[in-house]
Design a protein around this motif. Sequence first.
Motif, PDB file in Angstrom:
ATOM      1  N   ASN A   7       0.836  -1.194   0.000  1.00 42.55           N
ATOM      2  CA  ASN A   7       0.000   0.000   0.000  1.00 42.55           C
ATOM      3  C   ASN A   7       0.877   1.253   0.000  1.00 42.55           C
ATOM      4  N   THR A   8       1.492   1.534  -1.150  1.00 40.19           N
ATOM      5  CA  THR A   8       2.407   2.665  -1.275  1.00 40.19           C
ATOM      6  C   THR A   8       1.642   3.970  -1.125  1.00 40.19           C
ATOM      7  N   PRO A   9       2.030   4.810  -0.179  1.00 38.71           N
ATOM      8  CA  PRO A   9       1.263   6.041   0.068  1.00 38.71           C
ATOM      9  C   PRO A   9       1.615   7.152  -0.906  1.00 38.71           C
ATOM     10  N   SER A  10       0.658   8.037  -1.127  1.00 39.73           N
ATOM     11  CA  SER A  10       0.910   9.259  -1.880  1.00 39.73           C
ATOM     12  C   SER A  10       1.589  10.267  -0.958  1.00 39.73           C
ATOM     13  N   SER A  11       2.085  11.349  -1.531  1.00 38.52           N
ATOM     14  CA  SER A  11       2.720  12.392  -0.721  1.00 38.52           C
ATOM     15  C   SER A  11       1.743  12.970   0.288  1.00 38.52           C
ATOM     16  N   GLU A  12       0.482  13.138  -0.123  1.00 41.70           N
ATOM     17  CA  GLU A  12      -0.518  13.681   0.790  1.00 41.70           C
ATOM     18  C   GLU A  12      -0.806  12.706   1.925  1.00 41.70           C
ATOM     19  N   GLN A  13      -0.842  11.425   1.637  1.00 39.68           N
ATOM     20  CA  GLN A  13      -1.057  10.442   2.698  1.00 39.68           C
ATOM     21  C   GLN A  13       0.136  10.384   3.635  1.00 39.68           C
ATOM     22  N   ILE A  14       1.335  10.541   3.107  1.00 43.29           N
ATOM     23  CA  ILE A  14       2.524  10.577   3.966  1.00 43.29           C
ATOM     24  C   ILE A  14       2.438  11.759   4.914  1.00 43.29           C
ATOM     25  N   THR A 311      14.296  19.878   4.972  1.00 45.16           N
ATOM     26  CA  THR A 311      13.516  18.647   5.068  1.00 45.16           C
ATOM     27  C   THR A 311      12.387  18.770   6.072  1.00 45.16           C
ATOM     28  N   SER A 312      11.620  17.710   6.152  1.00 42.58           N
ATOM     29  CA  SER A 312      10.531  17.537   7.109  1.00 42.58           C
ATOM     30  C   SER A 312      10.347  16.044   7.249  1.00 42.58           C
ATOM     31  N   MET A 313       9.516  15.622   8.180  1.00 33.26           N
ATOM     32  CA  MET A 313       9.263  14.187   8.296  1.00 33.26           C
ATOM     33  C   MET A 313       8.589  13.657   7.038  1.00 33.26           C
ATOM     34  N   THR A 314       7.704  14.462   6.454  1.00 34.42           N
ATOM     35  CA  THR A 314       7.068  14.035   5.205  1.00 34.42           C
ATOM     36  C   THR A 314       8.114  13.825   4.119  1.00 34.42           C
ATOM     37  N   ARG A 315       9.043  14.753   3.975  1.00 33.82           N
ATOM     38  CA  ARG A 315      10.066  14.615   2.931  1.00 33.82           C
ATOM     39  C   ARG A 315      10.972  13.421   3.203  1.00 33.82           C
ATOM     40  N   GLU A 316      11.309  13.189   4.466  1.00 31.32           N
ATOM     41  CA  GLU A 316      12.150  12.031   4.780  1.00 31.32           C
ATOM     42  C   GLU A 316      11.469  10.738   4.328  1.00 31.32           C
ATOM     43  N   PHE A 317      10.182  10.606   4.641  1.00 27.56           N
ATOM     44  CA  PHE A 317       9.476   9.386   4.249  1.00 27.56           C
ATOM     45  C   PHE A 317       9.247   9.333   2.739  1.00 27.56           C
ATOM     46  N   GLU A 318       9.065  10.470   2.091  1.00 25.98           N
ATOM     47  CA  GLU A 318       8.943  10.461   0.631  1.00 25.98           C
ATOM     48  C   GLU A 318      10.202   9.880  -0.003  1.00 25.98           C
ATOM     49  N   HIS A 319      11.359  10.296   0.509  1.00 29.40           N
ATOM     50  CA  HIS A 319      12.622   9.765  -0.016  1.00 29.40           C
ATOM     51  C   HIS A 319      12.709   8.253   0.196  1.00 29.40           C
ATOM     52  N   VAL A 356      -3.778   6.734  18.741  1.00 25.17           N
ATOM     53  CA  VAL A 356      -3.472   7.746  17.732  1.00 25.17           C
ATOM     54  C   VAL A 356      -2.794   7.135  16.507  1.00 25.17           C
ATOM     55  N   ILE A 357      -1.701   6.418  16.724  1.00 22.36           N
ATOM     56  CA  ILE A 357      -0.890   5.964  15.587  1.00 22.36           C
ATOM     57  C   ILE A 357      -1.576   4.846  14.815  1.00 22.36           C
ATOM     58  N   LYS A 358      -1.934   3.762  15.498  1.00 22.46           N
ATOM     59  CA  LYS A 358      -2.559   2.637  14.788  1.00 22.46           C
ATOM     60  C   LYS A 358      -3.885   3.016  14.130  1.00 22.46           C
ATOM     61  N   PRO A 359      -4.780   3.726  14.827  1.00 19.09           N
ATOM     62  CA  PRO A 359      -6.022   4.143  14.144  1.00 19.09           C
ATOM     63  C   PRO A 359      -5.762   5.052  12.947  1.00 19.09           C
ATOM     64  N   GLY A 360      -4.754   5.925  13.063  1.00 19.84           N
ATOM     65  CA  GLY A 360      -4.435   6.818  11.965  1.00 19.84           C
ATOM     66  C   GLY A 360      -3.987   6.069  10.726  1.00 19.84           C
ATOM     67  N   TYR A 361      -3.141   5.074  10.911  1.00 16.28           N
ATOM     68  CA  TYR A 361      -2.683   4.282   9.768  1.00 16.28           C
ATOM     69  C   TYR A 361      -3.791   3.371   9.250  1.00 16.28           C
ATOM     70  N   ALA A 362      -4.616   2.847  10.148  1.00 16.13           N
ATOM     71  CA  ALA A 362      -5.729   2.009   9.703  1.00 16.13           C
ATOM     72  C   ALA A 362      -6.665   2.793   8.784  1.00 16.13           C
ATOM     73  N   GLU A 363      -6.908   4.053   9.129  1.00 21.33           N
ATOM     74  CA  GLU A 363      -7.764   4.895   8.298  1.00 21.33           C
ATOM     75  C   GLU A 363      -7.135   5.135   6.929  1.00 21.33           C
ATOM     76  N   LYS A 365      -4.930   3.221   5.410  1.00 18.63           N
ATOM     77  CA  LYS A 365      -4.918   1.964   4.643  1.00 18.63           C
ATOM     78  C   LYS A 365      -6.300   1.678   4.058  1.00 18.63           C
ATOM     79  N   SER A 366      -7.346   1.959   4.816  1.00 15.56           N
ATOM     80  CA  SER A 366      -8.704   1.772   4.293  1.00 15.56           C
ATOM     81  C   SER A 366      -8.954   2.712   3.122  1.00 15.56           C
ATOM     82  N   GLU A 367      -8.489   3.930   3.264  1.00 13.97           N
ATOM     83  CA  GLU A 367      -8.622   4.908   2.188  1.00 13.97           C
ATOM     84  C   GLU A 367      -7.876   4.439   0.944  1.00 13.97           C
ATOM     85  N   TRP A 368      -6.673   3.935   1.145  1.00 17.47           N
ATOM     86  CA  TRP A 368      -5.863   3.445   0.020  1.00 17.47           C
ATOM     87  C   TRP A 368      -6.568   2.277  -0.668  1.00 17.47           C
TER      88      TRP A 368
END
Length: 384
Positions: A7-14, A311-319, A356-363, A365-368
């Motif tokens: 489930n590769t995320p988009s930049s917005e999802q990251i 950088t930002s955390m989003t940019r780090e994960f994008e890389h 916070v973390i697990k529900p956030g990712y679950a949402e 992943k469902s969206e993806w």
Amino acid sequence: MTSQIQNTPSSEQIRRAPKVLLHDHLDGGLRPGTIVELAQESGYSGLPETDPDKLGVWFREAADSGSLERYLETFAHTCAVMQTREALVRVAAECAEDLAEDGVVYAEVRYAPEQHLETGLTLEEVVEAVNEGFREGERRARENGHRIRVGALLTAMRHAARALEIAELANRYRDLGVVGFDIAGAEAGFPPTRHLDAFEYLKRENNHFTIHAGEAFGLPSIWQALQWCGADRLGHGVRIIDDIQVAADGSVKLGRLASYVRDKRIPLELCPSSNLQTGAADSYAEHPIGLLRRLHFRATVNTDNRLMSGTSMTREFEHLVEAFGYSLDDMQWFSVNAMKSAFIPFDERLAMINDVIKPGYAELKSEWLFQQTASTSGSLGEQG
């Protein structure tokens, strides 16, 4: 591929994903516009550029220059405008706001109080100003619909002689916004063993500390931080890769230090973009984080100095997503690793993970999955 369903995320999802940051320097993350304004207010005339956009470029180019002198100069400018209570409150508040906007839900931000005393502030006044700023930033983030908690790490400089004093300061402000202690600065020539009195004090007080180690100096720095000083985490620790051998057939053999770090689940505060600037890797694809994740080290993803690295955390994960094909599952793995390693009580860490973390990712992943299903249905409809 690292997941059964990639489930590769988009930049917005990251950006929206709940992220945890353990290694971020307050004086390395200022907004360029804030630096210009604070310089004008304080009468500081040493900035190389007074246009915010050009100044931001200058910081990134100086950090990328390969010149240690120019890299250190960048911090001279940021610290120069962080010498009053008002400036510290503003910088800390904006730090919390920026991280929250980037999807960070928990952050530990470090700074050296001894570097903010030039206009007469006491160490205590510095800590109280930064804490006030973090609380204000958290409040503003809530008003904007974001959730973040920021804890401070008080840093002592390796080349100075105030480590015990700063460690005692961290202990006094424990449970008042300060969550731990750190030492930073040049590793070569300034081993952590110079500050054993500070680390022994913190251990007697059952307090938490991390040590910048294994960024530039290598395995001896990591060994000293762990075996002589007893660090809870390794600031960077990327050079642990030097104790891992990968054969031509892909088989891997860990040395005793690498095995110890993995077996003891010692967190590595890895900062990919910063590590590229300091020469720890030649590209994101060659960064040791790929192998360390595959070998299940307690690896975490961090920014180090957001301004200097652009950088930002989003940019780090994008890389990392681009380099290794990481999925939302991988992002969750890194985020849970970091939250497990945070310097707050166990029940609070667990609540952040489960609420916070697990529900956030679950949402996400469902969206993806919904997007993929809709895309597939649309394709079938076109074929029909």
